[in-house]
Write a protein that holds these residues in place. Structure first.
Motif, PDB file in Angstrom:
ATOM      1  N   THR A  19      14.806  -7.870  24.188  1.00 52.22           N
ATOM      2  CA  THR A  19      13.847  -8.433  25.134  1.00 52.22           C
ATOM      3  C   THR A  19      12.474  -8.155  24.664  1.00 52.22           C
ATOM      4  OG1 THR A  19      13.654  -6.346  26.343  1.00 52.22           O
ATOM      5  CG2 THR A  19      15.355  -7.947  27.126  1.00 52.22           C
ATOM      6  N   MET A  20      11.601  -9.070  24.425  1.00 52.90           N
ATOM      7  CA  MET A  20      10.342  -8.866  23.903  1.00 52.90           C
ATOM      8  C   MET A  20       9.202  -9.131  25.246  1.00 52.90           C
ATOM      9  SD  MET A  20       8.435 -10.927  20.752  1.00 52.90           S
ATOM     10  CE  MET A  20       7.764 -12.507  21.865  1.00 52.90           C
ATOM     11  N   ALA A  21       8.456  -8.066  25.237  1.00 54.46           N
ATOM     12  CA  ALA A  21       7.345  -8.010  26.489  1.00 54.46           C
ATOM     13  C   ALA A  21       5.974  -8.526  25.763  1.00 54.46           C
ATOM     14  CB  ALA A  21       7.237  -6.629  26.761  1.00 54.46           C
ATOM     15  N   THR A  22       5.217  -9.259  26.588  1.00 56.94           N
ATOM     16  CA  THR A  22       3.870  -9.694  26.221  1.00 56.94           C
ATOM     17  C   THR A  22       3.036  -9.422  27.554  1.00 56.94           C
ATOM     18  OG1 THR A  22       4.168 -11.937  27.215  1.00 56.94           O
ATOM     19  CG2 THR A  22       4.478 -11.605  24.774  1.00 56.94           C
ATOM     20  N   LYS A  27      -0.604  -7.771  33.274  1.00 56.48           N
ATOM     21  CA  LYS A  27       1.061  -7.498  33.736  1.00 56.48           C
ATOM     22  C   LYS A  27       1.899  -7.998  32.627  1.00 56.48           C
ATOM     23  CE  LYS A  27      -0.352  -8.728  38.380  1.00 56.48           C
ATOM     24  NZ  LYS A  27      -0.099  -9.641  39.541  1.00 56.48           N
ATOM     25  N   PRO A  28       2.906  -6.922  32.456  1.00 54.55           N
ATOM     26  CA  PRO A  28       4.065  -7.369  31.582  1.00 54.55           C
ATOM     27  C   PRO A  28       4.917  -8.412  31.862  1.00 54.55           C
ATOM     28  CG  PRO A  28       4.611  -5.433  32.806  1.00 54.55           C
ATOM     29  CD  PRO A  28       3.194  -5.939  33.245  1.00 54.55           C
ATOM     30  N   TYR A  29       5.242  -9.178  30.865  1.00 53.16           N
ATOM     31  CA  TYR A  29       6.219 -10.125  30.941  1.00 53.16           C
ATOM     32  C   TYR A  29       7.356 -10.208  29.658  1.00 53.16           C
ATOM     33  CZ  TYR A  29       3.033 -12.538  34.256  1.00 53.16           C
ATOM     34  OH  TYR A  29       2.263 -12.914  35.246  1.00 53.16           O
ATOM     35  N   GLU A  54       0.240 -18.232  24.099  1.00 58.63           N
ATOM     36  CA  GLU A  54      -1.092 -17.901  24.632  1.00 58.63           C
ATOM     37  C   GLU A  54      -1.147 -16.456  24.970  1.00 58.63           C
ATOM     38  OE1 GLU A  54      -1.820 -20.177  28.190  1.00 58.63           O
ATOM     39  OE2 GLU A  54      -0.883 -22.252  27.086  1.00 58.63           O
ATOM     40  N   GLU A  55      -0.209 -15.693  25.444  1.00 57.18           N
ATOM     41  CA  GLU A  55      -0.401 -14.230  25.683  1.00 57.18           C
ATOM     42  C   GLU A  55      -0.520 -13.628  24.493  1.00 57.18           C
ATOM     43  OE1 GLU A  55       2.787 -14.889  29.404  1.00 57.18           O
ATOM     44  OE2 GLU A  55       3.409 -13.922  27.697  1.00 57.18           O
ATOM     45  N   LEU A  56       0.103 -13.857  23.304  1.00 54.69           N
ATOM     46  CA  LEU A  56      -0.041 -13.321  22.276  1.00 54.69           C
ATOM     47  C   LEU A  56      -1.126 -13.502  21.360  1.00 54.69           C
ATOM     48  CD1 LEU A  56       3.899 -13.462  21.133  1.00 54.69           C
ATOM     49  CD2 LEU A  56       2.521 -11.323  21.641  1.00 54.69           C
ATOM     50  N   GLN A  57      -1.761 -14.382  21.614  1.00 54.01           N
ATOM     51  CA  GLN A  57      -3.060 -14.774  20.880  1.00 54.01           C
ATOM     52  C   GLN A  57      -4.081 -13.942  21.625  1.00 54.01           C
ATOM     53  OE1 GLN A  57      -3.277 -19.156  21.537  1.00 54.01           O
ATOM     54  NE2 GLN A  57      -2.351 -19.676  19.531  1.00 54.01           N
ATOM     55  N   LYS A  58      -4.115 -13.597  22.868  1.00 52.68           N
ATOM     56  CA  LYS A  58      -5.061 -12.740  23.544  1.00 52.68           C
ATOM     57  C   LYS A  58      -4.834 -11.461  23.181  1.00 52.68           C
ATOM     58  CE  LYS A  58      -5.233 -16.150  27.658  1.00 52.68           C
ATOM     59  NZ  LYS A  58      -4.991 -16.344  29.089  1.00 52.68           N
ATOM     60  N   ASN A  59      -3.391 -11.174  23.139  1.00 51.30           N
ATOM     61  CA  ASN A  59      -2.989  -9.794  22.768  1.00 51.30           C
ATOM     62  C   ASN A  59      -1.945  -9.758  21.730  1.00 51.30           C
ATOM     63  OD1 ASN A  59      -2.066  -7.086  22.688  1.00 51.30           O
ATOM     64  ND2 ASN A  59      -2.471  -6.775  25.008  1.00 51.30           N
ATOM     65  N   PRO A  60      -1.971  -9.452  20.824  1.00 54.25           N
ATOM     66  CA  PRO A  60      -0.744  -9.534  19.699  1.00 54.25           C
ATOM     67  C   PRO A  60       0.038  -8.270  19.714  1.00 54.25           C
ATOM     68  CG  PRO A  60      -2.737  -8.811  18.641  1.00 54.25           C
ATOM     69  CD  PRO A  60      -3.432  -8.988  20.004  1.00 54.25           C
ATOM     70  N   TYR A  61       0.071  -7.520  20.836  1.00 53.29           N
ATOM     71  CA  TYR A  61       1.069  -6.417  20.685  1.00 53.29           C
ATOM     72  C   TYR A  61       2.068  -6.677  21.642  1.00 53.29           C
ATOM     73  CZ  TYR A  61      -2.679  -3.966  18.038  1.00 53.29           C
ATOM     74  OH  TYR A  61      -3.470  -3.836  17.114  1.00 53.29           O
ATOM     75  N   THR A  62       3.278  -6.091  21.326  1.00 53.18           N
ATOM     76  CA  THR A  62       4.524  -6.432  21.804  1.00 53.18           C
ATOM     77  C   THR A  62       5.238  -5.250  22.037  1.00 53.18           C
ATOM     78  OG1 THR A  62       6.382  -7.930  21.962  1.00 53.18           O
ATOM     79  CG2 THR A  62       5.725  -7.276  19.865  1.00 53.18           C
ATOM     80  N   HIS A  63       6.168  -5.331  22.849  1.00 53.22           N
ATOM     81  CA  HIS A  63       7.139  -4.033  22.991  1.00 53.22           C
ATOM     82  C   HIS A  63       8.479  -4.810  22.917  1.00 53.22           C
ATOM     83  CE1 HIS A  63       9.563  -0.887  25.044  1.00 53.22           C
ATOM     84  NE2 HIS A  63       8.633  -0.030  24.238  1.00 53.22           N
ATOM     85  N   LYS A  83       3.086  -5.314  16.085  1.00 52.97           N
ATOM     86  CA  LYS A  83       2.161  -6.343  16.243  1.00 52.97           C
ATOM     87  C   LYS A  83       2.484  -7.660  15.785  1.00 52.97           C
ATOM     88  CE  LYS A  83      -2.720  -7.074  14.970  1.00 52.97           C
ATOM     89  NZ  LYS A  83      -4.012  -6.649  14.210  1.00 52.97           N
ATOM     90  N   LEU A  84       2.319  -8.678  16.680  1.00 48.23           N
ATOM     91  CA  LEU A  84       2.590  -9.880  16.150  1.00 48.23           C
ATOM     92  C   LEU A  84       1.845 -10.862  15.220  1.00 48.23           C
ATOM     93  CD1 LEU A  84       5.285 -11.811  18.352  1.00 48.23           C
ATOM     94  CD2 LEU A  84       3.381 -12.981  17.554  1.00 48.23           C
ATOM     95  N   THR A  85       2.315 -11.691  14.514  1.00 51.81           N
ATOM     96  CA  THR A  85       1.458 -12.737  13.743  1.00 51.81           C
ATOM     97  C   THR A  85       2.145 -13.660  13.639  1.00 51.81           C
ATOM     98  OG1 THR A  85       1.836 -11.769  11.564  1.00 51.81           O
ATOM     99  CG2 THR A  85      -0.023 -10.929  12.486  1.00 51.81           C
ATOM    100  N   GLU A  86       1.456 -14.926  13.701  1.00 56.45           N
ATOM    101  CA  GLU A  86       2.318 -16.208  13.292  1.00 56.45           C
ATOM    102  C   GLU A  86       2.277 -16.422  11.705  1.00 56.45           C
ATOM    103  OE1 GLU A  86       1.461 -21.019  14.008  1.00 56.45           O
ATOM    104  OE2 GLU A  86       0.587 -19.770  15.390  1.00 56.45           O
ATOM    105  N   ILE A  87       3.656 -16.670  11.332  1.00 57.19           N
ATOM    106  CA  ILE A  87       3.772 -17.136  10.128  1.00 57.19           C
ATOM    107  C   ILE A  87       3.382 -18.674   9.537  1.00 57.19           C
ATOM    108  CG2 ILE A  87       5.775 -17.250   8.344  1.00 57.19           C
ATOM    109  CD1 ILE A  87       4.919 -14.373   8.943  1.00 57.19           C
TER     110      ILE A  87
END
Length: 139
Positions: A19-22, A27-29, A54-63, A83-87
């Motif tokens: 499960t990946m949260a953004t 609020k977490p999703y 859209e969520e990750l562009q605003k905040n690239p950190y994930t759990h 920390k997430l980046t687009e390849i």
């Protein structure tokens, strides 16, 4: 004696779903995702029109919670802060596309490849043992 590094790699190599949260509006999703790993770096794909982009562009950190075996109390899993980046590198995208094409829902032209670089990983529920942590150098 097995190191925490080896134990975490064992879970990463054994399982492919987590499960990946953004975060959106504070609020977490969370959502189930399929991952491919290269050592401790995770890769996944999503549709370029998905809310998580859209969520990750605003905040690239994930759990990420990864590797729960569904066998009950004591199942070993890994908590991942990353920390997430687009390849954009075509060679890597094409290599990963072979794995993800069979599970990606939608038009392949709309597939975005994401890279999750770990900040911290914790091995959890190892037969009732306390968590074991593995840290990574960050920027």
């Amino acid at each position: 004696m097995t190191s925490v590094r080896d134990e975490i790699l064992e879970v990463l190599n054994r399982e492919k779903i987590g499960t990946m949260a953004t975060v959106e509006n504070g609020k977490p999703y969370s959502r189930y995702m399929t991952f491919q790993n290269d050592e401790f770096v995770l890769y996944t794909v999503t549709n370029k029109h998905s809310e998580k982009i859209e969520e990750l562009q605003k905040n690239p950190y994930t759990h990420i919670l990864y590797g729960y075996e569904n066998g009950g109390f004591g199942d070993t899993f890994v908590e991942i802060e990353g920390k997430l980046t687009e390849i954009h590198e075509e060679g890597l995208k094409n290599k990963l596309a072979e794995f993800f094409t069979g599970i990606f829902i939608g038009n392949k032209d709309e597939m975005v490849t994401l890279k999750i670089e770990p900040i911290r990983m914790r091995l959890m529920n190892k037969k009732g043992e306390p968590p074991k942590e593995l840290g990574f150098t960050t920027e």
